[in-house]
Design a protein around this motif. Structure first.
Motif, mmCIF file in Angstrom:
data_model
loop_
_atom_site.group_PDB
_atom_site.id
_atom_site.type_symbol
_atom_site.label_atom_id
_atom_site.label_comp_id
_atom_site.label_asym_id
_atom_site.label_seq_id
_atom_site.Cartn_x
_atom_site.Cartn_y
_atom_site.Cartn_z
ATOM 1 N N GLY A 178 -34.437 -17.864 -38.185
ATOM 2 C CA GLY A 178 -35.720 -18.402 -37.722
ATOM 3 C C GLY A 178 -36.824 -17.367 -37.713
ATOM 4 N N ALA A 179 -38.043 -17.863 -37.897
ATOM 5 C CA ALA A 179 -39.229 -16.993 -37.910
ATOM 6 C C ALA A 179 -39.813 -16.905 -36.495
ATOM 7 C CB ALA A 179 -40.271 -17.547 -38.877
ATOM 8 N N PRO A 180 -40.332 -15.736 -36.113
ATOM 9 C CA PRO A 180 -40.473 -14.514 -36.917
ATOM 10 C C PRO A 180 -39.305 -13.551 -36.781
ATOM 11 C CG PRO A 180 -41.687 -14.243 -34.893
ATOM 12 C CD PRO A 180 -41.075 -15.626 -34.829
ATOM 13 N N LYS A 181 -38.230 -13.993 -36.096
ATOM 14 C CA LYS A 181 -37.099 -13.100 -35.837
ATOM 15 C C LYS A 181 -36.508 -12.541 -37.130
ATOM 16 C CE LYS A 181 -34.220 -14.666 -32.836
ATOM 17 N NZ LYS A 181 -33.098 -15.389 -32.178
ATOM 18 N N GLN A 182 -36.303 -13.412 -38.141
ATOM 19 C CA GLN A 182 -35.655 -12.949 -39.368
ATOM 20 C C GLN A 182 -36.514 -11.940 -40.112
ATOM 21 O OE1 GLN A 182 -34.980 -16.799 -41.092
ATOM 22 N NE2 GLN A 182 -37.075 -17.002 -41.871
ATOM 23 N N GLU A 183 -37.814 -12.168 -40.165
ATOM 24 C CA GLU A 183 -38.710 -11.245 -40.859
ATOM 25 C C GLU A 183 -38.762 -9.891 -40.144
ATOM 26 O OE1 GLU A 183 -39.743 -15.374 -41.999
ATOM 27 O OE2 GLU A 183 -39.494 -14.382 -40.059
ATOM 28 N N LYS A 184 -38.832 -9.929 -38.824
ATOM 29 C CA LYS A 184 -38.892 -8.680 -38.059
ATOM 30 C C LYS A 184 -37.591 -7.895 -38.201
ATOM 31 C CE LYS A 184 -42.312 -10.280 -34.691
ATOM 32 N NZ LYS A 184 -42.642 -10.536 -33.258
ATOM 33 N N TRP A 185 -36.462 -8.599 -38.225
ATOM 34 C CA TRP A 185 -35.168 -7.908 -38.379
ATOM 35 C C TRP A 185 -35.072 -7.254 -39.754
ATOM 36 C CZ3 TRP A 185 -30.658 -7.065 -40.884
ATOM 37 C CH2 TRP A 185 -29.614 -6.476 -40.159
ATOM 38 N N ILE A 186 -35.489 -7.962 -40.774
ATOM 39 C CA ILE A 186 -35.439 -7.407 -42.129
ATOM 40 C C ILE A 186 -36.226 -6.114 -42.225
ATOM 41 C CG2 ILE A 186 -36.310 -7.765 -44.485
ATOM 42 C CD1 ILE A 186 -35.464 -10.713 -44.196
ATOM 43 N N LYS A 188 -37.224 -4.110 -39.857
ATOM 44 C CA LYS A 188 -36.750 -3.058 -38.959
ATOM 45 C C LYS A 188 -35.579 -2.304 -39.545
ATOM 46 C CE LYS A 188 -35.189 -2.142 -34.227
ATOM 47 N NZ LYS A 188 -34.955 -2.712 -32.869
ATOM 48 N N TYR A 189 -34.692 -3.023 -40.254
ATOM 49 C CA TYR A 189 -33.437 -2.405 -40.706
ATOM 50 C C TYR A 189 -33.337 -2.246 -42.222
ATOM 51 C CZ TYR A 189 -31.950 -3.062 -35.899
ATOM 52 O OH TYR A 189 -31.860 -3.003 -34.528
ATOM 53 N N ARG A 190 -34.328 -2.626 -42.958
ATOM 54 C CA ARG A 190 -34.209 -2.604 -44.420
ATOM 55 C C ARG A 190 -33.904 -1.217 -44.965
ATOM 56 N NH1 ARG A 190 -40.020 -3.577 -47.307
ATOM 57 N NH2 ARG A 190 -38.614 -3.342 -49.086
ATOM 58 N N ASP A 191 -34.460 -0.166 -44.367
ATOM 59 C CA ASP A 191 -34.232 1.188 -44.876
ATOM 60 C C ASP A 191 -32.810 1.677 -44.628
ATOM 61 O OD1 ASP A 191 -36.821 1.312 -45.790
ATOM 62 O OD2 ASP A 191 -37.596 2.338 -44.021
ATOM 63 N N ARG A 192 -32.086 1.047 -43.716
ATOM 64 C CA ARG A 192 -30.696 1.411 -43.445
ATOM 65 C C ARG A 192 -29.722 0.672 -44.361
ATOM 66 N NH1 ARG A 192 -29.804 3.424 -37.900
ATOM 67 N NH2 ARG A 192 -31.799 3.582 -36.795
ATOM 68 N N LEU A 193 -30.223 -0.363 -45.021
ATOM 69 C CA LEU A 193 -29.360 -1.185 -45.878
ATOM 70 C C LEU A 193 -29.410 -0.633 -47.297
ATOM 71 C CD1 LEU A 193 -30.466 -4.558 -44.294
ATOM 72 C CD2 LEU A 193 -28.234 -3.455 -44.027
ATOM 73 N N THR A 194 -28.552 0.319 -47.550
ATOM 74 C CA THR A 194 -28.666 1.180 -48.740
ATOM 75 C C THR A 194 -28.416 0.456 -50.053
ATOM 76 O OG1 THR A 194 -26.367 1.854 -48.336
ATOM 77 C CG2 THR A 194 -28.101 3.260 -47.457
#
Length: 290
Positions: A178-186, A188-194
């Protein structure tokens, strides 16, 4: 002479394709489904609808993150009507629930594409995974996880999710919380998802894929009244969203049409040189390429 005409036609075609359409404080990529499937090699894909646009009038962080997305494509027939009302029509509706199965089908023989599903209630993502893999004929979805309620506030669980995604070897992450939770999670953690190259914010798509929630009939979606069907399916949760929170969209749209709308947070970014904003209907000026 024929060569000059051919060059002009090619330039005109490219100009029409490479455009963005502004609705309130969002610039939407004016792409077809096929073009997006062919272009998408990496980046974050968001699928704005009316509810997103209304949240973007209230949530400054959500607005900031929206500007960072690589693709923002129209998820709503109502926004299709809105764009035409503004004189800048969109070429095709690309809802997340249509795009995700098309993405899986498009890449079913592409071994470089493997997907991790994050979202939905316990067991639902696993069911979706099984059905998608059966449909595509291979293990295109390599793992799935249904997070706990409020997981985004639990750093430990979030880091465990990050570790699980990395260990899966997936190159695509589809998040449906759900928005905006999914966008904020992406973001926040995108740089850790190598290993992840493509991030998809897909809303209720995982539930649709699992067969837990029924989609509206095609004719309702095409008319722009899918929201009526969704309210009938889950009135307690959705009536306020559609009948209270999203209703002011019509007033804001009218203000934009009259040149009176301003973003509540910041000056809107200028259209990119290679992706100009679409001109108003009736304008004789084509977007220029830099």
């Amino acid at each position: 002479m024929a060569e000059r005409f051919s060059s002009f036609a090619l330039l005109k075609k490219k100009s029409i394709i490479n455009i963005r359409v502004r609705i309130l404080n969002v610039l939407l990529d004016n792409l077809t489904m096929r073009e997006l499937l062919e272009q998408l090699k990496s980046g974050v894909v968001l699928t704005p609808n009316v509810d997103h646009l209304m949240k973007l009038q209230r949530d400054a962080e959500f607005f900031r993150l929206y500007q960072l997305a690589d693709y923002r494509v129209c998820d709503s027939q109502v926004l299709m009507y809105a764009a035409r009302f503004l004189g800048t029509p969109l070429r095709e509706k690309i809802s997340g629930s249509d795009f995700f199965p098309a993405f899986c089908e498009f890449h079913k023989h592409n071994q470089d594409i493997s997907i991790f599903l994050l979202g939905a209630a316990p067991g639902v993502a696993d069911t979706a995974r099984t059905k998608i893999n059966r449909r595509t004929g291979r293990e295109i979805v390599v793992d799935s996880y249904s997070p706990s309620f409020g997981f985004e506030k639990n750093e430990r669980e979030c880091l465990e999710i990050v570790d699980r995604i990395n260990q899966s070897g997936a190159t695509v992450l589809a998040v449906g919380v759900g928005a905006p939770k999914q966008e904020k999670w992406i973001f926040k953690y995108r740089d850790r998802l190598t290993n992840i190259k493509i991030f998809l914010a897909v809303g209720a798509t995982i539930d649709f894929e699992a067969g837990i929630i029924r989609r509206a009939p095609k004719w309702m979606s095409n008319l722009g009244i899918e929201w009526l069907f969704r309210i009938s399916q889950d009135p307690q949760r959705l009536w306020k969203r559609y009948l209270v929170e999203d209703l002011p969209f019509l007033w804001l749209l009218l203000k934009q049409k009259r040149g009176l709308y301003t973003s509540p947070f910041a000056v809107l970014p200028e259209p990119l040189p290679d992706l100009p904003e679409v001109p108003q209907l009736g304008s004789s000026r084509l977007p220029t390429q830099v």
